[in-house]
Enzyme design. Structure first.
Site, PDB file in Angstrom:
ATOM      1  N   LYS A   1       0.738  -1.368   0.189  1.00 27.56           N
ATOM      2  CA  LYS A   1       0.086   0.084  -0.104  1.00 27.56           C
ATOM      3  C   LYS A   1       0.798   1.279  -0.044  1.00 27.56           C
ATOM      4  CE  LYS A   1      -4.034  -1.757   2.740  1.00 27.56           C
ATOM      5  NZ  LYS A   1      -4.978  -1.814   1.444  1.00 27.56           N
TER       6      LYS A   1
ATOM      7  N   ARG B   1     -10.738 -11.455   1.633  1.00 25.21           N
ATOM      8  CA  ARG B   1     -11.517 -12.564   0.907  1.00 25.21           C
ATOM      9  C   ARG B   1     -10.816 -13.884   1.028  1.00 25.21           C
ATOM     10  NH1 ARG B   1     -11.904  -9.467  -4.541  1.00 25.21           N
ATOM     11  NH2 ARG B   1     -11.470  -7.377  -3.018  1.00 25.21           N
TER      12      ARG B   1
END
Ligand code: BES
Ligand code: MN
Ligand code: ZN
Length: 503
Positions: free
Chosen positions: A280, A354
């Site tokens: 990130k 996920r």
């Protein structure tokens, strides 16, 4: 803080402070009117002199009000006298609590429960009074050398109810408010912890500590070796880049019959999300310590249940990992096999939530759940779509989505449904595996939901994307405790439904 309920006249309260409302422009609420009457027009005179307009959030603290038994009267501005909304009511309470705490009243009797809140009864107003008060006084100062606590802090708060008949309902509301508030505070404390200390092992220890202080709670921790045996290849692939070993934390609250199917709630517990190899940008990366807020909400909800003791079975599952870049970390292009057998091409290591949730969802099968609800700070796209008011709600079962929507409205912890239709799922196509872990630029929240749905086909399932609501950024940075109120309300509603059916 201690809470209770009471019915009676404001002038007869032997307490440090009586709290009443004033509307704009200079209009006394019915209870304030009563105080004005016994005091020979004392309050009315002040208003006419211009000491208080009644504007929303204004406060005026009075001493020695004639013919009353209390040390002080606190007037709280409520704005225009029309029906108030949920949030306005909670803000008025919060303002009163801050003022009491700062001005030396260690106990008070609060009559703000007389205000008309659209569609809400006295039980709701008492419960949310307790929740708003606790929220107003919350602080996370574990790591502050100097704690700026009030010299004479508010210790006891009594909420007034209109008549004696309202007392049992009021007491019930206090109990619910307290249980939910404690759950919210537990959730916030875990979430606000720094990520060097709050790692998967820490969360596992917190679960065990919770089991130690609760009845009806069984905690099981699966370590890496046990998850390898279960072939949780997706979950484990996320943990590979971290020195911190992953944990699967299972908390079984047993309030119902043994044979009764449980509600299963699953929380994303990424104790820090650096993005992994798809790292990130560094701005605000500290906030990715909050990537375990789904897990924290599961902890908070389970802890609320151990206080409320509903006669239902609820299983909380927390998938706890840290997502870090490392020589051993997953690469974009890697293919992993989930516990379900579905193969997944990892095209972005930052779509890790996920990957851990899909294995937790598959694992839930062993509990034969009545419904499965997962809670996750899953997508930045959800922050863009819904902001910080509503969390995203996706489901494969309309009645479940409906019940969660209702629980959100009655607990003022709102959720908004997004569609999960087949067309979106096509975006998860991979040339090399059964599924890709990303779905492209469009509808990122929904494609993440579609990914999870693939693993939840056999359940009545819902997914809450709490990325926008779980914490506040900026000057007021801190965890919100959401969606503990929504989840707990959903479970309380199921319990009441069960009681009604038994009759
Ligand atoms: N934990 C983040 C989602 C997130 C980001 C929550 C910012 C709150 C604020 C999640 O793991 C993530 O990184 N999601 C990616 C998915 C993308 C790579 C498909 C995102 O939203 O950018
Ligand atoms: Mn991520
Ligand atoms: Zn994440």
């Amino acid at each position: 803080m201690e809470f209770s309920v009471k019915s009676g006249s404001p002038e007869k309260q032997r307490t440090a402070c009586v709290v009443v409302g004033v509307f704009e422009p200079r209009r006394l609420s019915p209870i304030a009117e009563q105080l004005d009457h016994v005091s020979g027009g004392f309050l009315g005179n002040l208003l006419r002199r211009g000491d208080m307009e009644g504007k929303f959030g204004q406060v005026l603290l009075l001493h020695n009000v004639p013919n009353t038994l209390c040390d002080r009267v606190l007037l709280v501005g409520c704005g225009r006298e029309r029906e108030l909304g949920d949030q306005q009511y909670r803000k008025i309470i919060a303002k009163a609590i801050h003022t009491l705490n700062d001005t030396g009243s260690m106990e008070a009797v609060c009559f703000l429960t007389e205000l008309n809140v659209k569609g809400r009864d006295i039980g709701w107003k008492v419960r949310h009074g307790v929740e708003a008060s606790t929220e107003a006084l919350y602080r996370f100062d574990k790591f502050k050398s100097k704690k700026d606590s009030a010299r004479r802090p508010l210790r006891k708060l009594v909420y007034s109810v209109p008549t004696r008949r309202d007392l049992p309902g009021g007491e019930q509301a206090v109990q619910e408010g307290l249980a939910i508030s404690n759950g919210i505070n537990f959730c916030k404390d875990l979430a606000n912890m720094p990520p060097n200390l709050c790692h998967p092992t820490y969360l596992a220890e917190e679960a065990q500590a919770l089991a130690g202080r609760s009845e009806n709670l069984k905690v099981t921790i699966l370590d890496q070796a046990e998850m390898e045996k279960l072939r949780m290849g997706a979950l484990l692939s996320v943990a590979r880049g971290s020195r911190q070993p992953p944990k699967l934390i299972i908390m079984e609250y047993k309030g119902g019959e043994k044979s009764e199917k449980p509600i299963v709630i699953i929380g994303k517990g990424v104790t820090f999300d650096s993005g992994g190899i798809s790292i990130k940008p560094s701005a605000n990366m500290d906030e990715m310590k909050y990537d375990m807020c789904g897990a924290a909400a599961v902890f908070g909800t389970i802890s609320a249940l151990t206080n409320l003791k509903p006669q239902l079975n609820v299983v909380g599952i927390v998938a706890a990992v840290e997502n870090m870049p490392d020589g051993n970390a997953s690469r974009p292009g890697d293919i992993v096999t989930s516990m379900s057998g579905t193969t997944i091409e990892i095209l972005n290591t930052d779509a890790e939530g996920r990957l851990i949730l899909c294995d937790a969802i598959t694992y839930a099968k062993k509990f034969n759940p009545s419904v499965v609800i997962d809670v996750a700070t899953l997508t930045g796209a959800c922050v863009v779509a819904l902001g910080s008011q509503h969390c995203g709600l996706m489901s494969n079962h309309n009645p479940l989505a409906h019940d969660l929507g209702n629980a959100g409205r009655s607990s003022t912890d709102l959720a908004w449904r997004l569609p999960l239709t087949e067309e979106y799922a096509e975006q998860l196509h991979s040339n090399f595996a059964d599924l890709s872990n990303i779905g492209g630029r469009e509808a990122g929240t929904i494609t993440a939901g579609c990914f999870l749905q693939h693993f939840a086909k056999r359940y009545q399932w819902a997914h809450l994307d709490i990325a926008g609501v779980a914490w506040k950024s900026g000057k007021e940075k801190g965890a919100s405790g959401r969606p503990v109120p929504l989840l707990t309300q959903y479970i309380i509603d199921r319990w009441h439904e069960k009681l009604a059916e038994a009759k």
